[in-house]
Design an enzyme around this catalytic site. Structure first.
Site, PDB file in Angstrom:
ATOM      1  CB  VAL A 105      16.282 105.957 118.437  1.00  0.00           C
ATOM      2  CG1 VAL A 105      16.428 107.008 119.526  1.00  0.00           C
ATOM      3  CG2 VAL A 105      14.897 106.061 117.782  1.00  0.00           C
ATOM      4  CG  HIS A 121      17.397 111.931 121.774  1.00  0.00           C
ATOM      5  ND1 HIS A 121      16.681 112.677 120.871  1.00  0.00           N
ATOM      6  CD2 HIS A 121      17.800 112.812 122.730  1.00  0.00           C
ATOM      7  CE1 HIS A 121      16.653 113.953 121.255  1.00  0.00           C
ATOM      8  NE2 HIS A 121      17.340 114.058 122.371  1.00  0.00           N
ATOM      9  N   GLY A 190      18.964 117.877 108.895  1.00  0.00           N
ATOM     10  CA  GLY A 190      17.641 117.272 109.027  1.00  0.00           C
ATOM     11  C   GLY A 190      17.084 117.292 110.427  1.00  0.00           C
ATOM     12  CB  THR A 191      17.666 118.352 113.609  1.00  0.00           C
ATOM     13  OG1 THR A 191      16.980 118.612 114.855  1.00  0.00           O
ATOM     14  CG2 THR A 191      18.877 119.257 113.505  1.00  0.00           C
ATOM     15  CG  ASN A 216      15.703 121.205 107.465  1.00  0.00           C
ATOM     16  OD1 ASN A 216      14.654 121.126 106.857  1.00  0.00           O
ATOM     17  ND2 ASN A 216      15.832 120.862 108.744  1.00  0.00           N
ATOM     18  N   PRO A 217      15.278 120.978 103.939  1.00  0.00           N
ATOM     19  CG  PRO A 217      13.818 119.269 103.331  1.00  0.00           C
ATOM     20  CD  PRO A 217      14.865 119.629 104.327  1.00  0.00           C
TER      21      PRO A 217
HETATM   22  P1  OAD Z   1      11.748 116.708 113.629  1.00  0.00           P
HETATM   23  O1  OAD Z   1      10.672 115.810 113.120  1.00  0.00           O
HETATM   24  O2  OAD Z   1      11.406 117.700 114.674  1.00  0.00           O
HETATM   25  O3  OAD Z   1      12.367 117.531 112.413  1.00  0.00           O
HETATM   26  C1  OAD Z   1      12.722 116.916 111.200  1.00  0.00           C
HETATM   27  C2  OAD Z   1      13.424 117.942 110.327  1.00  0.00           C
HETATM   28  O4  OAD Z   1      13.822 117.281 109.154  1.00  0.00           O
HETATM   29  C3  OAD Z   1      12.536 119.143 109.890  1.00  0.00           C
HETATM   30  O5  OAD Z   1      13.266 120.332 110.109  1.00  0.00           O
HETATM   31  C4  OAD Z   1      12.323 118.884 108.403  1.00  0.00           C
HETATM   32  O6  OAD Z   1      12.248 120.087 107.644  1.00  0.00           O
HETATM   33  C5  OAD Z   1      13.576 118.110 108.038  1.00  0.00           C
HETATM   34  N1  OAD Z   1      13.476 117.221 106.869  1.00  0.00           N
HETATM   35  C6  OAD Z   1      12.405 116.597 106.356  1.00  0.00           C
HETATM   36  N2  OAD Z   1      12.739 115.851 105.293  1.00  0.00           N
HETATM   37  C7  OAD Z   1      14.078 115.999 105.133  1.00  0.00           C
HETATM   38  C8  OAD Z   1      15.046 115.471 104.212  1.00  0.00           C
HETATM   39  N3  OAD Z   1      14.705 114.636 103.250  1.00  0.00           N
HETATM   40  N4  OAD Z   1      16.334 115.865 104.361  1.00  0.00           N
HETATM   41  C9  OAD Z   1      16.705 116.706 105.343  1.00  0.00           C
HETATM   42  N5  OAD Z   1      15.842 117.218 106.243  1.00  0.00           N
HETATM   43  C10 OAD Z   1      14.552 116.874 106.143  1.00  0.00           C
HETATM   44  O7  OAD Z   1      12.961 115.748 114.061  1.00  0.00           O
HETATM   45  P2  OAD Z   1      14.162 116.059 115.052  1.00  0.00           P
HETATM   46  O8  OAD Z   1      14.634 117.458 114.919  1.00  0.00           O
HETATM   47  O9  OAD Z   1      15.158 114.983 114.880  1.00  0.00           O
HETATM   48  O10 OAD Z   1      13.215 113.113 120.667  1.00  0.00           O
HETATM   49  O11 OAD Z   1      13.453 115.882 116.452  1.00  0.00           O
HETATM   50  C11 OAD Z   1      14.228 115.999 117.624  1.00  0.00           C
HETATM   51  C12 OAD Z   1      13.677 115.115 118.700  1.00  0.00           C
HETATM   52  O12 OAD Z   1      12.272 115.363 118.866  1.00  0.00           O
HETATM   53  C13 OAD Z   1      13.725 113.631 118.401  1.00  0.00           C
HETATM   54  O13 OAD Z   1      14.992 113.071 118.641  1.00  0.00           O
HETATM   55  C14 OAD Z   1      12.685 113.075 119.330  1.00  0.00           C
HETATM   56  C15 OAD Z   1      11.587 114.102 119.122  1.00  0.00           C
HETATM   57  O14 OAD Z   1      10.752 114.319 120.212  1.00  0.00           O
HETATM   58  C16 OAD Z   1      12.803 112.215 121.584  1.00  0.00           C
HETATM   59  O15 OAD Z   1      11.951 111.395 121.341  1.00  0.00           O
HETATM   60  C17 OAD Z   1      13.481 112.317 122.916  1.00  0.00           C
END
Ligand code: OAD
Length: 252
Positions: A105, A121, A190-191, A216-217
């Site tokens: 966001v 989102h 990165g998700t 992703n790391p």
């Molecule tokens: P998360 O916080 O669940 O996951 C973040 C991901 O990024 C993890 O898999 C990490 O390993 C990875 N990560 C960390 N540092 C990184 C880097 N430098 N490069 C690449 N990857 C890295 O975040 P989201 O998957 O985006 O929704 O979460 C999904 C949704 O959950 C969000 O949109 C939000 C949350 O609840 C709502 O609020 C509706």
């Protein structure tokens, strides 16, 4: 350290694909100093999402919901696109990235220069009054007010993002489904891929015959079940290297 061979493999897959779509998550913005949601230092360690990020909290205890929203806004206001965002913008300019479906966001894909972005989102750049529908930029509200109120009717303001307990906007959902069904390469960036329906987009792409590649790391829920392979590294480090290889392969 990510090997050159892994970078080259991904660059070749990108160049060979007819249509590349990316699904991005909070990890994309970690290198822009925006905290992710899960894991160590994640927002959900400090704030229980069901308590702070649910739509019913905003309706009944807006001052509480705005504690979390103000903290997020303050981080986002200072943030700049990192090399990962800029690499994706370049990939689009090179004709090698069709669309980004983002769960973020923070608006950083826009700032980086990507044109075709589905904000799955929503975003925190604008707010809407829950009483009169007045719509204004977040830059015009005071984050010290809990909650910030409408300058026309004094109603509570809601950021134009999706809260827990709310549906995904129909346009975003429909387009994301279409893009996932019609790509032949999906980059999952990165998700953690645990929040649905966003996490179903790689599954939809895979079922329609696309290759699915993660950067992703850490391994995720998709890694052993949906993804063809994962490049274990930070998007801000891996993506610029991949784009450099894409340029070489295309001779530009
Ligand atoms: P998360 O916080 O669940 O996951 C973040 C991901 O990024 C993890 O898999 C990490 O390993 C990875 N990560 C960390 N540092 C990184 C880097 N430098 N490069 C690449 N990857 C890295 O975040 P989201 O998957 O985006 O929704 O979460 C999904 C949704 O959950 C969000 O949109 C939000 C949350 O609840 C709502 O609020 C509706």
């Amino acid at each position: 350290m990510v090997l050159d061979a892994e970078i080259t493999r991904l660059a070749q897959d990108i160049v060979n694909a007819k249509k590349v779509v990316a699904l991005s998550g909070a990890g994309m913005s970690v290198e822009s100093d925006i905290a992710p949601f899960r894991g160590k230092g994640g927002l959900w360690e400090q704030y229980d999402p069901e308590e702070y990020a649910h739509i019913s909290t905003l309706r009944h205890h807006p001052e509480k919901a705005w504690i979390l929203l103000s903290a997020m806004q303050k981080e986002i206001v200072k943030a700049r696109p990192n090399p990962g965002h800029l690499a994706l913008a370049e990939l689009e300019q090179l004709g090698c990235l069709s669309t980004i479906i983002t769960q973020n966001v923070d608006g950083l894909h826009h700032v980086a220069g990507n044109k075709d972005i589905i904000e799955f989102h929503g975003n925190l750049q604008t707010v809407t009054c829950m009483d009169c529908g007045n719509h204004l930029p977040s830059s015009e509200i005071s984050l010290d007010d809990r909650p910030p109120r409408c300058n026309k009717c004094n109603g509570v303001l809601k950021p134009d993002c999706v809260f827990f307990g709310e549906a995904i906007p129909v346009d975003a959902l429909t387009r994301a489904h279409h893009e996932s069904r019609t790509c032949d390469l999906m980059l999952v960036l990165g998700t953690s891929a645990v929040v649905y329906p966003a996490a179903s987009m790689p599954e939809i792409a895979k079922s329609a015959g696309a290759k699915v590649v993660e950067i992703n790391p850490s391994e995720t829920a998709l890694t052993r079940f949906v993804s063809d392979y994962i490049v274990l590294g930070k998007t801000g480090e891996v993506l610029p290297r991949v784009v450099e290889q894409v340029r070489n392969l295309k001779g530009v």
